[in-house]
Design a protein around this motif. Sequence first.
Motif, PDB file in Angstrom:
ATOM      1  N   VAL A  67       0.737  -1.235  -0.129  1.00 32.76           N
ATOM      2  CA  VAL A  67       0.311   0.281  -0.148  1.00 32.76           C
ATOM      3  C   VAL A  67       1.058   1.617  -0.533  1.00 32.76           C
ATOM      4  O   VAL A  67       2.198   1.383   0.503  1.00 32.76           O
ATOM      5  CB  VAL A  67      -1.242  -0.358   1.469  1.00 32.76           C
ATOM      6  CG1 VAL A  67      -2.161  -1.108   0.308  1.00 32.76           C
ATOM      7  CG2 VAL A  67      -0.511  -0.561   2.485  1.00 32.76           C
ATOM      8  N   PHE A  68       0.631   2.361  -0.259  1.00 32.33           N
ATOM      9  CA  PHE A  68       0.897   3.821  -0.927  1.00 32.33           C
ATOM     10  C   PHE A  68       0.553   4.750   0.006  1.00 32.33           C
ATOM     11  O   PHE A  68      -0.764   4.791   0.576  1.00 32.33           O
ATOM     12  CB  PHE A  68       1.261   3.597  -2.267  1.00 32.33           C
ATOM     13  CG  PHE A  68       2.164   2.756  -2.290  1.00 32.33           C
ATOM     14  CD1 PHE A  68       3.336   2.954  -2.711  1.00 32.33           C
ATOM     15  CD2 PHE A  68       1.216   2.094  -3.049  1.00 32.33           C
ATOM     16  CE1 PHE A  68       4.125   1.823  -3.531  1.00 32.33           C
ATOM     17  CE2 PHE A  68       1.980   1.406  -3.803  1.00 32.33           C
ATOM     18  CZ  PHE A  68       3.570   0.869  -4.196  1.00 32.33           C
ATOM     19  N   PRO A  69       1.066   5.559   0.724  1.00 36.39           N
ATOM     20  CA  PRO A  69       2.593   5.698   0.535  1.00 36.39           C
ATOM     21  C   PRO A  69       3.168   4.541   1.312  1.00 36.39           C
ATOM     22  O   PRO A  69       2.884   4.036   2.023  1.00 36.39           O
ATOM     23  CB  PRO A  69       2.912   7.294   0.464  1.00 36.39           C
ATOM     24  CG  PRO A  69       1.812   7.941   1.896  1.00 36.39           C
ATOM     25  CD  PRO A  69       0.570   6.328   1.741  1.00 36.39           C
ATOM     26  N   ASN A  70       4.709   4.922   1.170  1.00 34.45           N
ATOM     27  CA  ASN A  70       5.804   3.808   1.578  1.00 34.45           C
ATOM     28  C   ASN A  70       5.823   4.551   2.605  1.00 34.45           C
ATOM     29  O   ASN A  70       6.581   4.305   4.044  1.00 34.45           O
ATOM     30  CB  ASN A  70       6.542   3.037   1.000  1.00 34.45           C
ATOM     31  CG  ASN A  70       6.637   2.592  -0.248  1.00 34.45           C
ATOM     32  OD1 ASN A  70       6.393   3.376  -1.554  1.00 34.45           O
ATOM     33  ND2 ASN A  70       6.282   1.851  -0.481  1.00 34.45           N
ATOM     34  N   TYR A  71       6.504   6.058   2.816  1.00 34.57           N
ATOM     35  CA  TYR A  71       6.548   6.705   4.205  1.00 34.57           C
ATOM     36  C   TYR A  71       6.004   8.260   4.143  1.00 34.57           C
ATOM     37  O   TYR A  71       5.513   8.513   3.040  1.00 34.57           O
ATOM     38  CB  TYR A  71       8.097   7.274   4.093  1.00 34.57           C
ATOM     39  CG  TYR A  71       8.592   6.840   2.752  1.00 34.57           C
ATOM     40  CD1 TYR A  71       9.137   6.125   2.111  1.00 34.57           C
ATOM     41  CD2 TYR A  71       8.734   7.627   1.965  1.00 34.57           C
ATOM     42  CE1 TYR A  71      10.376   6.000   1.374  1.00 34.57           C
ATOM     43  CE2 TYR A  71       9.257   7.982   0.546  1.00 34.57           C
ATOM     44  CZ  TYR A  71       9.938   7.166   0.355  1.00 34.57           C
ATOM     45  OH  TYR A  71      10.722   6.901  -1.063  1.00 34.57           O
ATOM     46  N   LEU A  72       6.162   9.068   4.652  1.00 32.81           N
ATOM     47  CA  LEU A  72       5.481   9.905   4.892  1.00 32.81           C
ATOM     48  C   LEU A  72       5.212  11.200   4.101  1.00 32.81           C
ATOM     49  O   LEU A  72       6.858  10.818   3.559  1.00 32.81           O
ATOM     50  CB  LEU A  72       5.838  10.483   6.699  1.00 32.81           C
ATOM     51  CG  LEU A  72       4.891  11.749   7.309  1.00 32.81           C
ATOM     52  CD1 LEU A  72       3.219  11.371   6.981  1.00 32.81           C
ATOM     53  CD2 LEU A  72       4.625  12.364   8.346  1.00 32.81           C
ATOM     54  N   PRO A  73       4.953  11.452   3.272  1.00 35.04           N
ATOM     55  CA  PRO A  73       5.192  12.100   2.064  1.00 35.04           C
ATOM     56  C   PRO A  73       5.494  13.545   2.882  1.00 35.04           C
ATOM     57  O   PRO A  73       4.709  14.353   3.856  1.00 35.04           O
ATOM     58  CB  PRO A  73       3.544  12.057   1.473  1.00 35.04           C
ATOM     59  CG  PRO A  73       2.743  11.778   2.266  1.00 35.04           C
ATOM     60  CD  PRO A  73       3.566  11.377   3.396  1.00 35.04           C
ATOM     61  N   LEU A 200      -2.545   6.732  -5.608  1.00 32.54           N
ATOM     62  CA  LEU A 200      -2.558   7.379  -4.356  1.00 32.54           C
ATOM     63  C   LEU A 200      -3.794   7.559  -4.123  1.00 32.54           C
ATOM     64  O   LEU A 200      -4.835   7.971  -2.741  1.00 32.54           O
ATOM     65  CB  LEU A 200      -1.013   8.871  -3.796  1.00 32.54           C
ATOM     66  CG  LEU A 200      -0.193   8.923  -3.702  1.00 32.54           C
ATOM     67  CD1 LEU A 200       0.441   9.754  -3.719  1.00 32.54           C
ATOM     68  CD2 LEU A 200      -0.266   8.300  -2.007  1.00 32.54           C
ATOM     69  N   GLY A 201      -4.742   7.322  -5.274  1.00 31.77           N
ATOM     70  CA  GLY A 201      -6.034   7.386  -5.338  1.00 31.77           C
ATOM     71  C   GLY A 201      -6.305   9.739  -5.403  1.00 31.77           C
ATOM     72  O   GLY A 201      -5.366   9.982  -5.169  1.00 31.77           O
ATOM     73  N   HIS A 465       9.466  10.351  -4.595  1.00 27.93           N
ATOM     74  CA  HIS A 465       9.402   9.925  -3.447  1.00 27.93           C
ATOM     75  C   HIS A 465       8.837  11.088  -2.061  1.00 27.93           C
ATOM     76  O   HIS A 465       9.351  11.034  -1.332  1.00 27.93           O
ATOM     77  CB  HIS A 465      10.858  10.289  -3.299  1.00 27.93           C
ATOM     78  CG  HIS A 465      11.845  10.750  -1.846  1.00 27.93           C
ATOM     79  ND1 HIS A 465      11.926   9.548  -0.685  1.00 27.93           N
ATOM     80  CD2 HIS A 465      11.870  11.992  -1.154  1.00 27.93           C
ATOM     81  CE1 HIS A 465      12.418   9.842   0.245  1.00 27.93           C
ATOM     82  NE2 HIS A 465      12.104  11.742   0.173  1.00 27.93           N
ATOM     83  N   ASN A 470       7.964   5.270  -2.927  1.00 26.31           N
ATOM     84  CA  ASN A 470       9.373   3.799  -3.462  1.00 26.31           C
ATOM     85  C   ASN A 470       9.136   4.211  -4.985  1.00 26.31           C
ATOM     86  O   ASN A 470       7.989   2.993  -5.002  1.00 26.31           O
ATOM     87  CB  ASN A 470       9.931   3.070  -2.484  1.00 26.31           C
ATOM     88  CG  ASN A 470      10.383   1.874  -2.883  1.00 26.31           C
ATOM     89  OD1 ASN A 470      11.604   2.491  -3.760  1.00 26.31           O
ATOM     90  ND2 ASN A 470      11.616   1.490  -1.448  1.00 26.31           N
TER      91      ASN A 470
END
Lengths: 498, 466
Positions: A67-73, A200-201, A465, A470
């Motif tokens: 699932v996305f995001p992989n880390y805090l955008p 991300l929808g 990123h 990622n």
Amino acid sequence: MDMHHHTPFDPKNPDLASVKKLLDRRTFLTKTSMGIGAIALGSLLGKSLFGKGNMAAPMEEGVTSTVFPNYLPKAKRIVYLFQSGGPSQLDLFDYKPELTKYQAQDLPESIRQGQRLTGMSAEQSVFPVASSIFKFDQYGESRAWVSELMPHTAQVVDDLCFVKSMQTDAINHDPAITFLQSGNQIAGRPSIGAWLSYGLGSDNDNLPTFIVLISKNGRGQPLMARLWSNGFLPSRHQGVEFRSGKDPVLFLGNPEGYDGKDRGEMLDYLKKLNRLQHDTYSDPEINTRIAQYEMAYRMQTSVPEVTDMSDEPDWVYEMYGEESRDPGTFAANCLLARRLLEKDVKFVQLYHQDWDHHGNLPGGLRAQCKQTDRASAALIKDLKQRGLLEDTLVVWGGEFGRTVYSQGKLSPDNYGRDHHPRCFTMWMAGAGVKPGFTYGETDDFGYNVTKDAVHVHDFHATLLHLFGINHEQLTYKYQGRRFRLTDVHGHIVKDILT
Amino acid sequence: MMLLNIFTFTGKFHPLFVHLPIGFLLLAALLQWAGGLPAYAKIRVAVPVTLLAGAIAGLFSCITGYLLSLDGGYNTTTLNLHMWMGIGTTAIAFTAWLISIRKIPFAFFQSKKSLNLFLVLIVAGISLAGHWGGTLTHGEGYLSFSNTDNATAYRAPISDINGALVFRDIVQPILQHKCADCHNKNKMKGELSLQGFAQIMKGGKHGEVVMSGRPAESEMIKRVLLDPSDENFMPTDGKPPLTADETTLISWWIEHALQKEDLTVAVASPPENIMQIIRDYFGGGVQILAANHSPKTQLNTATQLSAPALQADAIQSLTNTGFVVKQIHYNPDLLDITLPAGTGDAKTQLALLQPVKENITWLNISGNEVSDEDLKAVGSFTNLQRLRLDNNPVSDKGLEHLKALVHLESINLCFTKIEPASLVMLETMPALKTVYIWGTALPQNHAYRRADSTLKIVAGESAAGK
């Protein structure tokens, strides 16, 4: 309406007819023939393939990662001001004072290094170096060099991050623009906006996630809808083009004699029919279709609302330039972009054509900058004062740069420049990129990158990123392989991140 | 050689074929025994043909199984048990078939009792052969409740990377993940097991695989650094290769930390570049579990925030009440929440956010008639980083409620009723970096700004109001 299709299967009182419908012989064979093969394969390969316990459930068919995001955008939205045709970095941002020394001399082979040229200038007997006839100056606390053609952009340089070392693989417009917009020179891959929508929808169910605005009366190299295509991703991820004038989105208005209520009723019945169809065939594309109709219905209200700019005060039009009152101009599109971003549209893609100055560059470039400079800078200022720049990424750039040598005749006040893929300048601003920063260097001829090259794949990796993705994990399985925006390349440009 | 390749290739179908006799023979037993019930009396006629099918499929399984075993590298004891149990069961199945068609001319074999007995033997034989087969493929201890074996046994989470064991927590998991499918105690390809310190030290068919202090000469490193098309490249058969980070870690381990099994990271004291890779592997080092890590990008993308896990329906129920909710981080679960302008009564809406108050990281409630009183609720959203309050009638009094938001990085106060006093309070907030004040009574120049302040105050570009 007979609703028994919606009741779940009850083993105590089995409705075998409906089960049979969902699982007739043909459907069963279609769905399981792959399955048996897959089970055998899994057994052959051992548990390594399926043993990864914490893999998240796929979002939909074809999705092969988590699932996305992989880390805090850092970024929540993006507006991409695409300058189609290839603006001259040498006359706008990449200041090369040394060039006057070599003015009109043949470009040394030590610089060109056998670089391939287009058919338009390859046959020239000499490649006379053409220094820019425009004056450059340093602006802001960041002391960034900007030419006199961009006086408004010069006022916002402390918010911009210049990348002077962009590189691409393509030397002609179509492959180059396709490469920048989809990560591949050949058409057919999803565009950046489609990938973001897929990963991300949407943040606003009443408007498309990915909206395209094109400056009207564009000349020069053509733009094709495939540049904002969903490629092989589900069709709801493609960009929706808003046109200037009465119908911003085609086929959205009600037919004559219809009012909104009629339309709503008709769509309700259509939805019931589609549901029936879905219960029979279980095809997920039918659900997409239902969602599309519902979105279109909501857009009948939301689109006129957002595109009606009569509520903007006069000072806004002054800020973006008077031509922003004229729908479809670049300035009006910048203003519309701000309105869309305020509504949390994730990706607003602008295109402005005619930067392809093979000849008569000074005159052509002057006209182009006049159409775009003020509005681009106004967009930065406007987003900033509204607090939107901190989570909106703004990107400005074309598909490649232009040559240091003159294509055609070089005279003291006129020259042309051919396509140049080895280096060009782009700028970004906002969410997560360093403000007032310049990255990358080119040689004294503005011909080769001497430091910190940023390839198109690297740009894409960095962009994803900033959205917390990622780039190696955002994949879609199609025709037996997993595709990425960055193919098998891409390095995040860490040094430009805040 | 080519012939051997065909044999091995055919052998690879063993795991596929082997399930056919299992199914057929169990079905035969089922048909026979269910046939005892009056309602199913007729199905017994199918027993002989099912048995025959099972026996023939068993024969094929035996052949492919034998071909697969030629490939070598299996634990011989388990392999022999599996093989003979398979052959035995197949033989019994053929006998049972003959019994079922009454072709064995002894009185005992004409009886129903004898068929039942043979079916019981078949079921037992299948179970045992299957178990040993599973052990060969998945390793010993696969069939156990604890779901671990010695190499990956559970250890309590450690909170500090320095306390991690170099071998157990870093090296072994990599080997377990990338190598142990073929190099385990039961399937010792090249007579090598990479499960356990002692086994690795023992080496394989070609001798030592690791040489302390000499990673470049160690077979383990040499093999993974070969060209992937090289015959000796590891891992073979297109299995996922080691990443550069993994190779670096193992090289470092061989070079500096091979002497003792229970060396901790603190004692081994790796150089900063190695330390960085280790940190990346453990993603911040909160939970260090031997079996639980996967490669991550070298960018520091870990968040400092911690929040409780979301309830399954939390996002859906907020969406139903008019919020736009996006999850922007998983574990910890963090949310970006927008209340579209003019959605409804701010007080009621904000109360709905209580169940997720620690998960909210970005919040946009602009244009919702939010009052000073309502900000009390916002003050309890302790993980807030970005807050948009613009176009609301909030004043200095309301902002006082936000004092405790220690993670707040930016606050949008455009078109609110705040006055200069607010800025004094905002200056004290530890994480705050940006304040937007366009359209407020605050002067739109920076004259009031403290000289030593690092707070960025963004005013309006356009003096005109909205």
